[in-house]
Design an enzyme around this catalytic site. Structure first.
Site, short mmCIF file in Angstrom:
data_model
loop_
_atom_site.label_atom_id
_atom_site.label_comp_id
_atom_site.label_asym_id
_atom_site.label_seq_id
_atom_site.Cartn_x
_atom_site.Cartn_y
_atom_site.Cartn_z
N GLU A 168 0.83 -1.21 0.00
CA GLU A 168 0.00 0.00 0.00
C GLU A 168 0.86 1.26 0.00
OE1 GLU A 168 -3.20 0.28 2.83
OE2 GLU A 168 -3.20 -1.89 3.11
N CYS A 185 -3.92 -5.05 2.43
CA CYS A 185 -3.06 -5.95 3.21
C CYS A 185 -3.11 -7.40 2.73
CB CYS A 185 -3.45 -5.89 4.69
SG CYS A 185 -3.35 -4.23 5.39
N HIS A 202 -4.44 -12.28 9.52
CA HIS A 202 -3.90 -10.93 9.33
C HIS A 202 -4.06 -10.14 10.63
CE1 HIS A 202 -3.08 -6.96 7.90
NE2 HIS A 202 -4.33 -6.56 8.05
#
Length: 527
Positions: A92, A124, A246
């Protein structure tokens, strides 16, 4: 040994040395709250489960940290970089809006020109999405090995709660079919148009809807697992030895785990699947909590799942079943099922572990943190942090880095080039070689009156630049290793110039301590 399945052949990570306790940032941002400040700190520590985060230094960016992670992965794999046929990089925080991380890293680590290159979107999730793409390319027979990278220097607006978690780090996996560390048993995606978090073109930082992310995260993590179990009717969460999700914070993975302990699991309409997705409190403590690396690094965005998976693999043993579920806002999730293979035992010790990087840290002051963040967000021209440490070195066996200095426009080119990119530049080009490993002869701080001396001029005069060390750490005779770092900007919209800097030896020292025989590593120039 050759396998019928594709899997991880080598993995590597990089976590910047600079760290700051989350509490320092909270105290600075929330100091107007007075007596309420301690409640905010309590919420951050024990609610969001945030402790400290990694911060990229002035000489680091998404490309440099991706490069070290990739070098580690290739070294662990034990292959020539020229055998890699595809490179993906998820991020990102791209240094160039046009211009890829993947191609820069490929060139920096010695991968040649005959290679597929792609930078990936998907927030992500993009690092692990690259794993899925390289898996497909290898299965098709189009390439032998693929390199998938997740790398981010996470951005957040000053004072936004997101700032408390936004960290920096990179993870990289070499995939193939030979000498596997872990085979990919299957990958199941789940995505929907769920814009809980976004960053518009030319915006320096993302925006988000706050608590909406909780629903987006939970529904997509659970949705990806359900999709995997839909494909495998006899599979359940109890079959996995280790599980990692995550990690935007410690709170969201734990919130999702709690949802998976409920009698009625949300977002899953099929009761036969839901029953197989149930976790126990013991499962959470044993299988999931040990890999909450967000406590040490902050949210490393596209690298988050890759770093936690690498941390898990550092401890796993052959036969272990592993589930890694990535997530990216927007929203996308992949549930990837691995089985750990025998190759993991042989390859351990070739590169630093995740905890080696976690423990290699230097706490920074809040004013240093402000300086680093201001430079990131304003994108001003910045050279190495002042006062810079410069000196002289002598080579030690182990190969060389080659770069070019253009005398016409004072540009540093790494890897080396024969001609300047500016067609009207008269040059000339001077090629320089710097040793991969060196011994320190002398070091000094660049005097204040010479603060505008360019890194080009220092390299031209055969001076070495030192990073990841204080002056007191640098003693004559100290062994050093070369690393790729960002040495200059050309303003806000010009080239970013990369080159060589030196730090006290870290990776090689760990490898030698673990493995008596040195392992050949890739030359960091074009193949």
């Amino acid at each position: 040994m050759s396998h019928s399945k594709v899997g991880i052949v080598g993995y590597g990570v990089y976590i910047p040395r600079e760290r700051i306790e989350t509490a320092k940032i909270v105290r600075e941002r929330e100091k107007k709250r007075g007596k309420e400040l301690e409640k905010v700190l309590e919420k951050v520590r024990h609610g969001l489960l945030l402790r400290e985060k990694a911060v990229a230094g002035h000489t680091e960016d998404t490309m440099t940290i991706a490069t070290e992670a990739a070098e580690n992965a290739i070294r662990m794999a034990g292959i020539s970089p020229g055998e890699i046929g595809g490179v993906t990089a998820g991020s990102e925080s791209k240094p160039y809006a046009v211009g890829t991380i993947a191609r820069h890293v490929a060139s920096f680590v010695g991968i040649g020109e005959n290679v597929f290159i792609a930078d990936l979107e998907g927030a992500c999730n993009s690092g692990m999405q690259g794993v899925a793409f390289m898996d497909a390319e290898i299965r098709s027979g189009r390439i032998k090995y693929g390199l998938s990278i997740g790398s981010d220097v996470a951005q957040a607006e000053r004072g936004d709660p997101l700032e408390y978690s936004a960290g920096a780090g990179a993870g990289a996996f070499v995939l193939g079919k030979s000498d596997l560390i872990a085979s990919i048993e299957d990958i199941a995606p789940y995505s929907s148009l769920f814009m809980d978090f976004w960053r518009r073109e030319e915006s320096a930082v993302p925006k988000h809807f706050g608590r909406t992310t909780v629903e987006a995260y939970k529904s997509h993590i659970i949705g990806a697992i359900a999709n995997l179990f839909r494909k495998h009717q006899d599979l359940s969460l109890s079959d996995f030895d280790w599980i990692t999700f995550h990690q935007p914070s410690g709170y969201l993975p734990m919130k999702t785990c709690n949802a998976l302990t409920l009698e009625e699991i949300p977002y899953v309409g099929d009761s036969s699947i839901a029953e197989r997705m149930r976790l126990t409190e013991q499962d959470i403590e044993k299988k999931i909590k040990p890999w909450l690396r967000v406590l040490d690094t902050g949210n490393t965005y596209a690298a988050s799942t890759m770093i936690s998976l690498a941390s898990l693999l550092d401890k796993a043993k052959p036969g272990d079943q592993v589930l890694a579920v990535s997530y990216g806002s927007g929203a996308y999730s992949n549930a990837t099922w691995f089985e750990v293979q025998d190759g993991i035992e042989e390859k351990r010790g070739r590169t630093p572990t995740v905890m080696d990087y976690v423990e290699r840290k230097s706490e920074i002051r809040i004013d240093t943190y402000h300086d680093l963040i201001r430079e990131r967000l304003s994108r001003i021209k910045r050279r190495l942090e002042i006062p810079r440490l410069v000196g002289e070195i002598e080579p030690v066996s182990g190969g060389y880095f080659s770069l070019s200095l253009c005398k016409g426009c004072n540009r540093i080119y790494y890897p080396e080039r024969d001609t300047c990119l500016a067609s009207d530049c008269p040059g000339p080009m001077e090629k320089k070689r710097f040793p991969r490993f060196a011994k320190l002869k002398n070091v000094s701080k660049l005097p204040f009156k010479k603060r505008w001396t360019s890194n080009f001029e220092l390299l031209e005069n055969n001076k070495a630049l030192f990073v990841d060390a204080d002056a007191s750490d640098l003693k004559p005779g100290l062994r050093l290793e070369g690393v790729i770092r960002r040495l200059d900007y050309e303003g806000k919209d010009g080239l970013i110039l990369y080159g060589i800097a030196y730090r006290p030896i870290f990776r090689e020292a760990l490898a030698v301590a673990s493995k008596p025989k040195p392992i050949a590593i890739a030359p960091t120039q074009y193949a």
